[in-house]
Design a protein around this motif. Structure first.
Motif, PDB file in Angstrom:
ATOM      1  N   ARG A   1      38.700 -51.320   2.293  1.00 39.05           N
ATOM      2  CA  ARG A   1      37.619 -50.517   2.869  1.00 39.05           C
ATOM      3  C   ARG A   1      36.731 -49.909   1.788  1.00 39.05           C
ATOM      4  O   ARG A   1      35.595 -49.539   2.060  1.00 39.05           O
ATOM      5  N   TYR A   2      37.260 -49.796   0.565  1.00 43.75           N
ATOM      6  CA  TYR A   2      36.525 -49.185  -0.545  1.00 43.75           C
ATOM      7  C   TYR A   2      36.778 -49.974  -1.817  1.00 43.75           C
ATOM      8  O   TYR A   2      37.812 -50.623  -1.973  1.00 43.75           O
ATOM      9  N   MET A   3      35.811 -49.858  -2.747  1.00 47.74           N
ATOM     10  CA  MET A   3      35.944 -50.497  -4.053  1.00 47.74           C
ATOM     11  C   MET A   3      35.549 -49.491  -5.131  1.00 47.74           C
ATOM     12  O   MET A   3      34.526 -48.817  -5.007  1.00 47.74           O
ATOM     13  N   THR A   4      36.366 -49.403  -6.159  1.00 46.96           N
ATOM     14  CA  THR A   4      36.000 -48.621  -7.332  1.00 46.96           C
ATOM     15  C   THR A   4      35.693 -49.585  -8.473  1.00 46.96           C
ATOM     16  O   THR A   4      36.149 -50.729  -8.486  1.00 46.96           O
ATOM     17  N   ALA A   5      34.902 -49.099  -9.423  1.00 48.44           N
ATOM     18  CA  ALA A   5      34.597 -49.853 -10.634  1.00 48.44           C
ATOM     19  C   ALA A   5      34.343 -48.838 -11.735  1.00 48.44           C
ATOM     20  O   ALA A   5      33.848 -47.737 -11.476  1.00 48.44           O
TER      21      ALA A   5
ATOM     22  N   VAL B   1      28.362 -45.011  -5.717  1.00 53.08           N
ATOM     23  CA  VAL B   1      28.133 -43.604  -6.054  1.00 53.08           C
ATOM     24  C   VAL B   1      29.126 -43.175  -7.137  1.00 53.08           C
ATOM     25  O   VAL B   1      30.268 -43.646  -7.171  1.00 53.08           O
ATOM     26  N   LYS B   2      28.675 -42.289  -8.000  1.00 54.83           N
ATOM     27  CA  LYS B   2      29.514 -41.794  -9.092  1.00 54.83           C
ATOM     28  C   LYS B   2      30.588 -40.868  -8.538  1.00 54.83           C
ATOM     29  O   LYS B   2      30.300 -39.958  -7.769  1.00 54.83           O
TER      30      LYS B   2
ATOM     31  N   LEU C   1      32.190 -45.604  -6.789  1.00 54.45           N
ATOM     32  CA  LEU C   1      32.810 -45.986  -5.524  1.00 54.45           C
ATOM     33  C   LEU C   1      31.794 -46.645  -4.607  1.00 54.45           C
ATOM     34  O   LEU C   1      30.633 -46.234  -4.543  1.00 54.45           O
ATOM     35  N   LEU C   2      32.264 -47.644  -3.872  1.00 52.33           N
ATOM     36  CA  LEU C   2      31.446 -48.313  -2.868  1.00 52.33           C
ATOM     37  C   LEU C   2      32.233 -48.394  -1.571  1.00 52.33           C
ATOM     38  O   LEU C   2      33.375 -48.851  -1.561  1.00 52.33           O
ATOM     39  N   ALA C   3      31.632 -47.919  -0.476  1.00 58.54           N
ATOM     40  CA  ALA C   3      32.229 -48.082   0.856  1.00 58.54           C
ATOM     41  C   ALA C   3      31.886 -49.495   1.313  1.00 58.54           C
ATOM     42  O   ALA C   3      30.711 -49.860   1.403  1.00 58.54           O
ATOM     43  N   LEU C   4      32.905 -50.310   1.601  1.00 54.17           N
ATOM     44  CA  LEU C   4      32.669 -51.726   1.850  1.00 54.17           C
ATOM     45  C   LEU C   4      32.073 -52.028   3.217  1.00 54.17           C
ATOM     46  O   LEU C   4      31.410 -53.050   3.375  1.00 54.17           O
TER      47      LEU C   4
END
Length: 167
Positions: free
Chosen positions: A80-84, A103-104, A119-122
């Protein structure tokens, strides 16, 4: 993405689910930037470990296409989410992250380098990713498309007269 002169990859991504890599979020170095347990259970969050594009092929569109493919695959696997994370001073990559909708979350230090976690909400990104994936790529010719398809499917080359390309 593939090179035009031969069906060879020019970029790739690598990601993992947090629950596959760490026993708890507290064990992840990224947890120093933000308390990751506030986002979602570990089995619903991936971390984009690598996104690599050969230098001569680097461009924002290929970056976005690789992200789109990663988002689509990760979503199908239940993310559901991705971090990088990247260097907090790497403005070009941070700009690409922002352009992709990330978003940071915060900063952390690893091996003496200040890094930013994003973070990105997928769910929302998945709709954009599917739209991007549906866009027709440039016409590179039937032979290149055949070789790309064969490379992706791991098949032996077929004779030219058995190829059918439809629009």
């Amino acid at each position: 993405g593939f090179r035009e002169e031969r069906a060879a990859p020019v970029g790739m991504t690598e990601f993992f689910f947090y629950d596959d890599a760490y026993e708890t979020y507290a064990n992840a170095p990224y947890n120093k930037a933000y308390e990751l347990s506030k986002i979602a259970p570990m089995g619903e969050v991936i971390h984009l470990r690598s996104l690599v594009i050969e230098e001569q092929h680097r461009n924002p569109m290929l970056f976005l296409r690789l992200c789109a493919a990663t988002i689509e695959i990760a979503s199908r696997l239940g993310a559901r989410y991705m971090t990088a994370a990247t260097s907090a001073h790497y403005d070009y990559i941070l700009g690409l992250y922002e352009r992709a909708g990330m978003v940071k979350l915060g900063n952390f230090t690893t091996n003496g380098t200040s890094c930013q976690l994003s973070l990105l909400a997928l769910a929302a990104a998945s709709r954009r990713a599917q739209s991007l994936q549906r866009r027709r790529p440039p016409d590179y010719g039937a032979d290149l498309l055949r070789r790309v398809n064969e490379a992706q499917l791991g098949r032996q080359p077929q004779s030219q007269d058995s190829i059918q390309i439809t629009n």
